[in-house]
Design a protein around this motif. Structure first.
Motif, PDB file in Angstrom:
ATOM      1  N   LEU A  17      45.720  45.452  29.858  1.00 45.91           N
ATOM      2  CA  LEU A  17      45.455  46.246  28.654  1.00 45.91           C
ATOM      3  C   LEU A  17      44.025  46.007  28.141  1.00 45.91           C
ATOM      4  O   LEU A  17      43.354  46.959  27.725  1.00 45.91           O
ATOM      5  N   ALA A  18      43.578  44.762  28.185  1.00 46.41           N
ATOM      6  CA  ALA A  18      42.204  44.473  27.734  1.00 46.41           C
ATOM      7  C   ALA A  18      41.197  45.184  28.637  1.00 46.41           C
ATOM      8  O   ALA A  18      40.229  45.784  28.146  1.00 46.41           O
ATOM      9  N   ASP A  19      41.396  45.154  29.950  1.00 46.15           N
ATOM     10  CA  ASP A  19      40.486  45.847  30.877  1.00 46.15           C
ATOM     11  C   ASP A  19      40.498  47.349  30.627  1.00 46.15           C
ATOM     12  O   ASP A  19      39.449  48.002  30.629  1.00 46.15           O
ATOM     13  N   THR A  20      41.685  47.903  30.408  1.00 50.16           N
ATOM     14  CA  THR A  20      41.794  49.340  30.151  1.00 50.16           C
ATOM     15  C   THR A  20      41.106  49.710  28.839  1.00 50.16           C
ATOM     16  O   THR A  20      40.380  50.713  28.769  1.00 50.16           O
ATOM     17  N   ALA A  21      41.300  48.912  27.809  1.00 53.88           N
ATOM     18  CA  ALA A  21      40.649  49.180  26.510  1.00 53.88           C
ATOM     19  C   ALA A  21      39.130  49.140  26.656  1.00 53.88           C
ATOM     20  O   ALA A  21      38.426  49.995  26.114  1.00 53.88           O
ATOM     21  N   ARG A  22      38.633  48.179  27.397  1.00 54.86           N
ATOM     22  CA  ARG A  22      37.182  48.095  27.624  1.00 54.86           C
ATOM     23  C   ARG A  22      36.684  49.339  28.352  1.00 54.86           C
ATOM     24  O   ARG A  22      35.629  49.875  28.036  1.00 54.86           O
ATOM     25  N   GLY A  60      34.765  31.540  12.886  1.00 52.30           N
ATOM     26  CA  GLY A  60      34.794  31.337  11.445  1.00 52.30           C
ATOM     27  C   GLY A  60      35.588  32.389  10.693  1.00 52.30           C
ATOM     28  O   GLY A  60      35.904  32.213   9.528  1.00 52.30           O
ATOM     29  N   ASP A  61      35.877  33.516  11.362  1.00 50.15           N
ATOM     30  CA  ASP A  61      36.632  34.593  10.720  1.00 50.15           C
ATOM     31  C   ASP A  61      38.081  34.659  11.176  1.00 50.15           C
ATOM     32  O   ASP A  61      38.822  35.536  10.755  1.00 50.15           O
ATOM     33  N   GLY A  62      38.476  33.769  12.052  1.00 48.51           N
ATOM     34  CA  GLY A  62      39.862  33.699  12.472  1.00 48.51           C
ATOM     35  C   GLY A  62      40.137  34.327  13.824  1.00 48.51           C
ATOM     36  O   GLY A  62      39.235  34.842  14.489  1.00 48.51           O
ATOM     37  N   VAL A  63      41.404  34.256  14.200  1.00 47.18           N
ATOM     38  CA  VAL A  63      41.846  34.763  15.497  1.00 47.18           C
ATOM     39  C   VAL A  63      43.118  35.573  15.290  1.00 47.18           C
ATOM     40  O   VAL A  63      44.056  35.129  14.622  1.00 47.18           O
ATOM     41  N   LEU A  64      43.113  36.767  15.861  1.00 52.74           N
ATOM     42  CA  LEU A  64      44.310  37.605  15.876  1.00 52.74           C
ATOM     43  C   LEU A  64      44.984  37.412  17.225  1.00 52.74           C
ATOM     44  O   LEU A  64      44.402  37.726  18.252  1.00 52.74           O
ATOM     45  N   VAL A  65      46.189  36.870  17.197  1.00 55.14           N
ATOM     46  CA  VAL A  65      46.972  36.663  18.418  1.00 55.14           C
ATOM     47  C   VAL A  65      47.985  37.795  18.503  1.00 55.14           C
ATOM     48  O   VAL A  65      48.728  38.044  17.547  1.00 55.14           O
ATOM     49  N   ILE A  66      47.986  38.479  19.637  1.00 57.12           N
ATOM     50  CA  ILE A  66      48.930  39.577  19.835  1.00 57.12           C
ATOM     51  C   ILE A  66      49.734  39.293  21.099  1.00 57.12           C
ATOM     52  O   ILE A  66      49.169  39.007  22.155  1.00 57.12           O
ATOM     53  N   LEU A  95      48.540  49.646  24.124  1.00 56.49           N
ATOM     54  CA  LEU A  95      47.150  50.075  24.242  1.00 56.49           C
ATOM     55  C   LEU A  95      46.611  50.709  22.961  1.00 56.49           C
ATOM     56  O   LEU A  95      45.487  50.374  22.554  1.00 56.49           O
ATOM     57  N   PRO A  96      47.354  51.600  22.286  1.00 55.58           N
ATOM     58  CA  PRO A  96      46.822  52.142  21.031  1.00 55.58           C
ATOM     59  C   PRO A  96      46.525  51.050  19.991  1.00 55.58           C
ATOM     60  O   PRO A  96      45.539  51.136  19.251  1.00 55.58           O
ATOM     61  N   MET A  97      47.358  50.032  19.926  1.00 59.70           N
ATOM     62  CA  MET A  97      47.137  48.918  19.000  1.00 59.70           C
ATOM     63  C   MET A  97      45.826  48.211  19.330  1.00 59.70           C
ATOM     64  O   MET A  97      44.999  47.963  18.453  1.00 59.70           O
ATOM     65  N   LEU A  98      45.634  47.935  20.608  1.00 64.75           N
ATOM     66  CA  LEU A  98      44.435  47.208  21.023  1.00 64.75           C
ATOM     67  C   LEU A  98      43.178  48.049  20.817  1.00 64.75           C
ATOM     68  O   LEU A  98      42.158  47.541  20.337  1.00 64.75           O
ATOM     69  N   ILE A  99      43.261  49.336  21.138  1.00 64.23           N
ATOM     70  CA  ILE A  99      42.108  50.226  20.918  1.00 64.23           C
ATOM     71  C   ILE A  99      41.762  50.269  19.432  1.00 64.23           C
ATOM     72  O   ILE A  99      40.587  50.205  19.044  1.00 64.23           O
ATOM     73  N   ARG A 100      42.776  50.369  18.587  1.00 67.65           N
ATOM     74  CA  ARG A 100      42.533  50.410  17.138  1.00 67.65           C
ATOM     75  C   ARG A 100      41.823  49.136  16.685  1.00 67.65           C
ATOM     76  O   ARG A 100      40.866  49.187  15.914  1.00 67.65           O
ATOM     77  N   VAL A 101      42.282  48.013  17.151  1.00 66.93           N
ATOM     78  CA  VAL A 101      41.652  46.741  16.782  1.00 66.93           C
ATOM     79  C   VAL A 101      40.184  46.724  17.206  1.00 66.93           C
ATOM     80  O   VAL A 101      39.292  46.361  16.437  1.00 66.93           O
ATOM     81  N   LEU A 102      39.930  47.146  18.432  1.00 67.38           N
ATOM     82  CA  LEU A 102      38.565  47.070  18.955  1.00 67.38           C
ATOM     83  C   LEU A 102      37.637  48.106  18.312  1.00 67.38           C
ATOM     84  O   LEU A 102      36.420  47.952  18.368  1.00 67.38           O
ATOM     85  N   ASN A 103      38.208  49.130  17.704  1.00 65.67           N
ATOM     86  CA  ASN A 103      37.390  50.128  17.016  1.00 65.67           C
ATOM     87  C   ASN A 103      36.930  49.674  15.641  1.00 65.67           C
ATOM     88  O   ASN A 103      36.118  50.351  15.014  1.00 65.67           O
TER      89      ASN A 103
END
Length: 135
Positions: A17-22, A60-66, A95-103
């Motif tokens: 999913l990370a590769d596809t989002a990239r 310093g801003d944290g980590v979102l674990v999914i 994938l939509p969740m990950l794309i939204r995060v990266l946007n």
């Protein structure tokens, strides 16, 4: 600074999913790491790897674990990261969740959690009804 992203999933779901989002975005706006969990893995050892990755990702801003599915071994490992400061954990990776995060790479950890949840919810559609409503 920005929020780091850690994907903890069954097998290589997170990596794929990370590769596809990239590929979709043509960029890598946030630091992402992924941790694959297989049936032969020792959950305690995976947890230690996850803690190390969280520390590396946190600027310093944290980590979102999914994680992919609540109640599963990857999810149980992810939930044990709750003890770390600046870590938020969500289940239901898609994938939509990950794309939204990266946007939205400049959002705070709390705002990014909200975007992830909306991306996950909004990305599940009945395609026939959606197409019919547009015509």
């Amino acid at each position: 600074m920005s929020v780091g992203i850690l994907l903890i999933t069954h097998g290589n779901i997170g990596g794929d999913l990370a590769d596809t989002a990239r590929n979709v975005l043509g960029a890598d706006p946030l630091a992402i790491a992924q941790l694959s969990v297989t049936p032969s893995d020792n959950p305690d050892q995976v947890l230690e790897k996850a803690k190390t990755l969280c520390r590396q990702l946190d600027e310093g801003d944290g980590v979102l674990v999914i994680t992919d599915m609540f109640g599963s071994t990857p999810s149980n490992i992810a939930c044990r990261l709750n003890q770390l400061p600046g870590v938020r954990i969500l289940a239901g990776l898609n994938l939509p969740m990950l794309i939204r995060v990266l946007n939205y790479p400049t959002l705070s950890l709390d705002a990014l959690c909200a975007k992830a949840l909306s991306g996950g919810h909004d990305g599940v559609l009945d395609c026939q009804q959606s197409a019919a409503s547009r015509s």
